[in-house]
Design a protein around this motif. Structure first.
Motif, short mmCIF file in Angstrom:
data_model
loop_
_atom_site.label_atom_id
_atom_site.label_comp_id
_atom_site.label_asym_id
_atom_site.label_seq_id
_atom_site.Cartn_x
_atom_site.Cartn_y
_atom_site.Cartn_z
N ALA A 52 0.82 -1.21 0.00
CA ALA A 52 0.00 0.00 0.00
C ALA A 52 0.86 1.26 0.00
CB ALA A 52 -0.92 -0.01 1.22
N VAL A 53 2.06 1.19 0.61
CA VAL A 53 2.94 2.37 0.67
C VAL A 53 4.12 2.26 -0.30
CG1 VAL A 53 2.32 2.88 3.04
CG2 VAL A 53 4.26 1.37 2.59
N ALA A 54 4.42 1.04 -0.77
CA ALA A 54 5.56 0.85 -1.68
C ALA A 54 5.17 -0.12 -2.78
CB ALA A 54 6.78 0.34 -0.92
N PRO A 55 4.28 0.31 -3.69
CA PRO A 55 3.85 -0.60 -4.76
C PRO A 55 4.96 -0.80 -5.79
CG PRO A 55 2.96 1.58 -5.12
CD PRO A 55 3.65 1.62 -3.79
N GLY A 56 4.75 -1.76 -6.66
CA GLY A 56 5.71 -2.00 -7.74
C GLY A 56 6.65 -3.14 -7.41
N GLY A 57 7.41 -3.54 -8.42
CA GLY A 57 8.36 -4.63 -8.23
C GLY A 57 7.77 -5.97 -8.60
N LEU A 58 8.42 -7.02 -8.15
CA LEU A 58 8.01 -8.39 -8.44
C LEU A 58 7.48 -9.04 -7.17
CD1 LEU A 58 8.15 -10.91 -10.44
CD2 LEU A 58 10.35 -11.39 -9.36
N LEU A 59 6.36 -9.73 -7.27
CA LEU A 59 5.81 -10.47 -6.15
C LEU A 59 6.26 -11.92 -6.26
CD1 LEU A 59 3.97 -10.82 -3.69
CD2 LEU A 59 2.05 -11.15 -5.28
N LEU A 60 6.93 -12.41 -5.23
CA LEU A 60 7.39 -13.80 -5.18
C LEU A 60 6.65 -14.48 -4.04
CD1 LEU A 60 9.36 -16.07 -6.04
CD2 LEU A 60 11.01 -15.12 -4.40
N ALA A 90 5.66 -14.40 -9.40
CA ALA A 90 6.43 -15.63 -9.56
C ALA A 90 6.19 -16.49 -8.32
CB ALA A 90 7.92 -15.34 -9.72
N CYS A 91 6.24 -17.81 -8.49
CA CYS A 91 5.93 -18.71 -7.38
C CYS A 91 7.04 -19.72 -7.18
CB CYS A 91 4.62 -19.46 -7.64
SG CYS A 91 3.19 -18.37 -7.77
N ALA A 107 -3.34 -18.12 -11.60
CA ALA A 107 -3.19 -16.78 -11.01
C ALA A 107 -2.41 -15.84 -11.92
CB ALA A 107 -2.50 -16.89 -9.65
N GLY A 108 -1.95 -16.36 -13.06
CA GLY A 108 -1.23 -15.52 -14.01
C GLY A 108 0.24 -15.35 -13.70
N ALA A 109 0.83 -16.32 -12.99
CA ALA A 109 2.24 -16.22 -12.63
C ALA A 109 3.12 -16.22 -13.88
CB ALA A 109 2.64 -17.39 -11.73
N LYS A 110 4.13 -15.37 -13.88
CA LYS A 110 5.07 -15.31 -14.99
C LYS A 110 6.02 -16.50 -14.98
CE LYS A 110 3.34 -11.35 -16.10
NZ LYS A 110 2.43 -11.24 -17.27
N ALA A 111 6.21 -17.10 -13.81
CA ALA A 111 7.09 -18.26 -13.71
C ALA A 111 6.79 -18.99 -12.41
CB ALA A 111 8.56 -17.84 -13.75
N TYR A 112 6.93 -20.32 -12.43
CA TYR A 112 6.96 -21.04 -11.16
C TYR A 112 8.30 -21.77 -11.11
CZ TYR A 112 5.21 -25.03 -13.94
OH TYR A 112 5.03 -26.01 -14.89
N LEU A 113 8.96 -21.61 -9.98
CA LEU A 113 10.33 -22.09 -9.80
C LEU A 113 10.31 -23.24 -8.82
CD1 LEU A 113 11.84 -18.51 -9.35
CD2 LEU A 113 11.58 -19.79 -11.47
#
Length: 675
Positions: A52-60, A90-91, A107-113
Motif C-alpha cells: 500500500a505504501v511501496a507498490p511495484g516490483g516483483l511479487l514472489l 512468480a511462485c 493466477a497468471g504467474a510469470k514463472a513457477y520455480l
C-alpha cells in the motif's frame, strides 16, 4: 549518430511472501549485490500493508506459505484491486505436486520455480524476471539497459522514436544514413533494430537482408516502423527477416510494448537455450559446464566459506540405469543451496555448503551412508574435496574430488574419502608419478576468455596447461611448473604449450574463426639463442602469418634478465609478435620491467585491485597505460570488482565472473557485455 540514455530509477524490489527465513537471509544479499532489494513477509496482511505504501516490483510467493494453493488467485486479485494494476507474480513450488503449479498458472504467474534450487540459480531467475517486467533498468546498479538502434532518414521521426524508448529506460542510437548501419551495429551492438522501410541509398528490406547474412546478427530482432500501408510491402519486410511491422504514426505505448515484447522473447529464448546447455539430458542434473562455472565463481571469490564448501564426487561401477537411479537419489538429498551435476560417464558430484567444516564432514558421511544403503548391490565410491584445497581453479577441484572417489571405490570400504594434497618438500626429489607424467607430457590445454569492458567481437583467450596424473588428478601450473624446472623439463613444457597453442590457432584459422591466444614461455626457453628463430619457423610452418600468438612472460623473469628480455622482445616485435607482461604490481621491480620491455599488454598481479584504494588503483593502471600498454585484470570474481576496474581504466577482464578456464573456446564474445 546521436546517443542518449535515460535517468536511473530507484532500486527494483522483490516482495517475498514466505515462512522460510533462512532462504530469505541467503537470497537477500545476492540480489542486493546485483541491484535488487528483497523484502520478506510472513503473512499476507503484512505484505498488503507494505504494498500500500511501496507498490511495484516483483511479487514472489512461496506456495508453502499458503494454507491452500488455490488462494493464490484471490491474493493476486486483491493486490490488483489495491494497486489498481496487476503485479508480476512468480511462485516457488516444492516437489512434484501439480496443484500449486495449476494455482500459479491460473493466477497468471510469470514463472513457477521448483525448489529445492541452488540459491545462486534462484537469484539469477529472479533477476531475469525483474528485468523482464521492469520498464527501467538502472545502470548504476550494474544492470545493462536494452539498446535499440533507430534507423530512419527522417530526423524528426527518428527523434520521436528514440525519445519514446528512452522514456521507457532504453538506450538508443539514431542512424540517418542507411549506408552507415553496419558501422553502427559494430560500434553500438544493439539488442534490437527499429528500421524504416523507405530510405534513400538502401531500403529497409535490403539492409535487413545484409544484416541477416551475417551470422553474428542472424538472430538480432528487427522491427519495421514505416508509413507503408501496402500489405504486400509489409509482408515482404517480414519475409526477409523482420520480426514485426508497425505502421506510422504509432502511439508511444504501442511502440514501447512492441519493442519490449520482442526483447523479452529474445531473453527468454536465450535463457531456455542456456538452460538446455546447463542440464545433462540423461540424468536431469546440472551439466559439467554449469558446475564448473559455479565453482569458478566461488573459488575466485575466496573467503571464509572455502573450508565450509566441498565438492562431493560419486564414482559408480555400474550401468546407465543405475547411474540414473543414483542421480534421482542425489537430487533428493540436495539442499536448497546445493548443486548436483553429472561430471563423467559414470560419475556424479554435488557442491554443498554447511555451517562449519565438521558439519560438512558429517553431511558427506550421511550422504554416503544413504546412497550405499539405497544401492547396496552396486560398487560406489564417494570422495570429497573442500574448495580451500581446489588448487585455485574449478577443473582441478573436480579432478581432486574424483580422485578421492576413485580411491574410495578401489578400497571398497564404502566410506567417504577426503582429498589430501601430497606436498613435496623443497629438499626432496620429485615424486615418481609426477616425474612420469611430466616426462610423458601428459598435459591438457585450457582456455580462459578475456573480455573488454564494453562489447567486442574480438576473441581473446589465455591458454594454460594442466598436468594429468595417472590417478586422474589435474594439476594447475602453480603446482607442477616449479617441479618441472627442478627436473630440467621447463623447456619441454614450453615447447608443448607453444605447439598446442599454435595448433589451436591453426584450427580456428581453418574454420574462419580468428582468435588471439596468449601463450606463456619461460626464461629457460627464451635464453636459447635460436629461440626466436624457432618461434618464427613454427608460426610459418602453420601459415599463421596474420594470426600470431601473444607471448607472455613473468615480470620477475623480465626484471631478473632485463637485457636478455629486451633483446628477445625487440626481435619478436620485428616478426609481428606482441608481448604481455604477467604479474604487474606497484613494486620497483615491476616498474623496471615495464620500462625495459615494450609490452603491448600487461596483466595486473592477482590481488592488486583489492589491495589498493580506488585512487591508488586508478593511478597505477593509468601509469601502466602511459606507455601505450593494454591493461588486463585477472581474477575478476564479482560485479564490484568490475566497477572498480572500470573506473580505474582497465581494458580487459578475465576471471571466474567472466568464465573460468575450460577445454573449449566457445565463449560468446559477440553477445558479451561486462559492467
Amino acid at each position: 549518430m546521436n546517443q542518449t540514455t535515460a535517468t536511473a530509477v530507484p532500486l527494483p524490489a522483490v516482495h517475498f511472501l514466505t515462512h522460510n527465513a533462512a532462504l530469505s537471509a541467503s537470497l537477500g544479499p545476492i540480489l542486493f549485490e546485483r541491484g535488487v532489494s528483497l523484502e520478506s513477509f510472513a503473512t499476507r496482511d503484512r505484505l498488503l500493508r507494505r504494498l500500500a505504501v511501496a507498490p511495484g516490483g516483483l511479487l514472489l510467493v512461496d506456495t508453502e506459505a499458503l494454507a491452500d494453493p488455490d488462494t493464490l488467485g484471490a491474493l493476486a486479485e486483491e493486490i490488483q484491486m489495491q494497486l489498481g494494476q496487476s503485479m508480476p507474480l512468480a511462485c516457488l513450488v516444492a516437489g512434484q505436486d501439480i496443484r500449486p503449479r495449476l494455482a500459479a498458472m491460473r493466477a497468471g504467474a510469470k514463472a513457477y520455480l521448483q525448489t529445492p534450487m541452488e540459491i545462486e540459480e534462484l537469484a539469477e531467475r529472479l533477476l531475469d524476471l525483474v528485468e523482464a517486467h521492469s520498464p527501467f533498468q538502472s545502470a548504476t546498479h550494474g544492470e545493462v539497459q536494452n539498446r535499440v538502434l533507430v534507423v530512419d532518414d527522417q530526423p524528426v521521426a527518428a527523434l520521436f522514436a528514440a525519445r519514446v524508448l528512452e522514456a521507457a529506460g532504453m538506450l538508443t542510437e539514431r542512424v540517418g544514413d542507411p549506408l552507415a548501419v553496419l558501422d553502427a551495429l559494430e560500434s553500438f551492438v544493439p539488442d534490437l533494430v527499429l528500421m524504416d522501410l523507405h530510405m534513400p541509398g538502401a531500403t529497409g528490406i535490403e539492409l535487413t537482408r545484409i544484416i541477416r547474412a551475417q551470422d553474428r546478427f542472424a538472430d538480432l530482432p528487427i522491427v519495421f516502423l514505416s508509413a507503408e500501408l501496402d500489405t504486400q510491402q509489409q509482408m515482404a519486410a517480414l519475409r526477409v527477416g523482420g520480426d514485426d511491422f508497425l505502421a506510422k504514426p504509432v502511439a508511444p505505448d504501442q511502440l514501447v510494448a512492441a519493442v519490449a515484447q520482442r526483447l523479452r522473447r529474445v531473453r527468454e529464448r536465450a535463457r531456455r537455450e542456456g538452460a538446455r546447455d546447463a542440464i545433462d539430458p540423461m540424468t536431469g542434473l546440472a551439466s559439467l559446464g554449469r558446475l564448473l562455472g559455479r565453482l569458478g565463481q566461488l573459488i575466485g571469490r575466496g573467503g571464509a566459506d572455502m573450508d565450509r564448501r566441498a565438492l562431493v564426487s560419486l564414482e559408480l561401477a555400474g550401468d546407465e540405469e543405475t547411474l540414473t537411479r543414483l542421480a534421482v537419489m542425489l537430487a533428493e538429498q540436495a539442499g536448497a543451496s546445493d548443486l548436483a551435476a553429472r561430471v563423467g560417464e559414470r560419475a556424479l558430484a554435488m557442491l554443498m555448503r554447511r555451517d562449519d567444516p565438521a558439519a560438512l564432514e558429517r553431511a558427506c558421511t550421511s550422504l554416503t551412508e544413504h546412497l550405499n544403503s539405497s544401492c547396496p548391490e552396486q560398487g560406489l565410491g564417494v570422495g570429497w574435496c573442500t574448495l580451500a584445497s581446489s588448487g585455485g581453479d574449478a577443473v582441478t577441484l573436480v579432478s581432486r574430488a574424483g580422485k578421492a572417489a576413485r580411491s574410495a571405490l578401489e578400497a571398497g570400504d564404502r566410506c567417504p574419502l577426503v582429498y589430501r594434497r601430497e606436498r613435496v618438500a623443497e629438499d626432496r626429489g620429485i615424486p615418481e608419478p609426477l616425474l612420469a607424467a611430466l616426462l610423458a607430457e601428459r598435459l591438457q590445454l585450457l582456455f580462459e576468455p578475456m573480455v573488454t569492458i564494453s562489447q567486442s567481437s574480438v576473441a581473446r583467450y589465455e591458454v594454460s596447461p594442466r598436468l594429468s596424473c595417472a590417478d586422474g588428478e589435474l594439476l594447475p601450473p602453480s603446482e607442477f611448473m616449479a617441479l618441472a624446472q627442478r627436473a630440467g623439463l621447463a623447456e619441454r613444457i614450453d615447447r608443448w604449450l607453444l605447439s598446442a597453442g599454435l595448433n589451436a590457432l591453426m584450427t580456428r584459422h581453418a574454420h574462419g574463426q580468428p582468435v588471439q591466444l596468449f601463450i606463456h614461455q619461460s626464461l629457460e626457453s627464451v635464453g636459447r639463442e635460436d629461440w626466436v628463430d624457432q618461434m618464427r619457423d613454427e608460426i610459418n610452418r602453420r601459415e599463421l602469418f596474420r594470426l600470431r600468438p601473444v607471448l607472455q612472460f613473468q615480470v620477475e623473469e623480465v626484471a631478473a634478465e632485463a637485457d636478455l628480455m629486451t633483446d628477445r622482445v625487440g626481435r619478436l616485435r620485428r616478426l609481428g609478435i606482441r608481448v604481455c607482461l604477467n604479474g604487474l604490481d606497484p613494486s620497483a621491480r615491476s616498474q623496471q620491467a615495464l620500462e625495459k620491455v615494450p609490452a603491448t599488454f600487461v596483466r595486473l598481479a592477482r590481488g592488486v585491485a583489492e589491495s589498493l584504494d580506488q585512487a591508488s588503483l586508478s593511478a597505477f593502471v593509468q601509469g601502466a597505460k602511459a606507455g601505450g600498454a593494454i591493461v588486463i585484470a585477472a581474477g575478476v570474481e564479482a560485479p564490484e570488482s568490475i566497477a572498480r576496474l572500470c573506473r580505474a581504466g582497465a581494458d580487459l577482464l578475465q576471471g571466474p565472473f567472466v568464465r573460468p578456464p575450460s577445454a573449449a573456446m566457445d565463449y560468446d564474445f559477440g553477445g558479451n557485455e561486462v559492467g
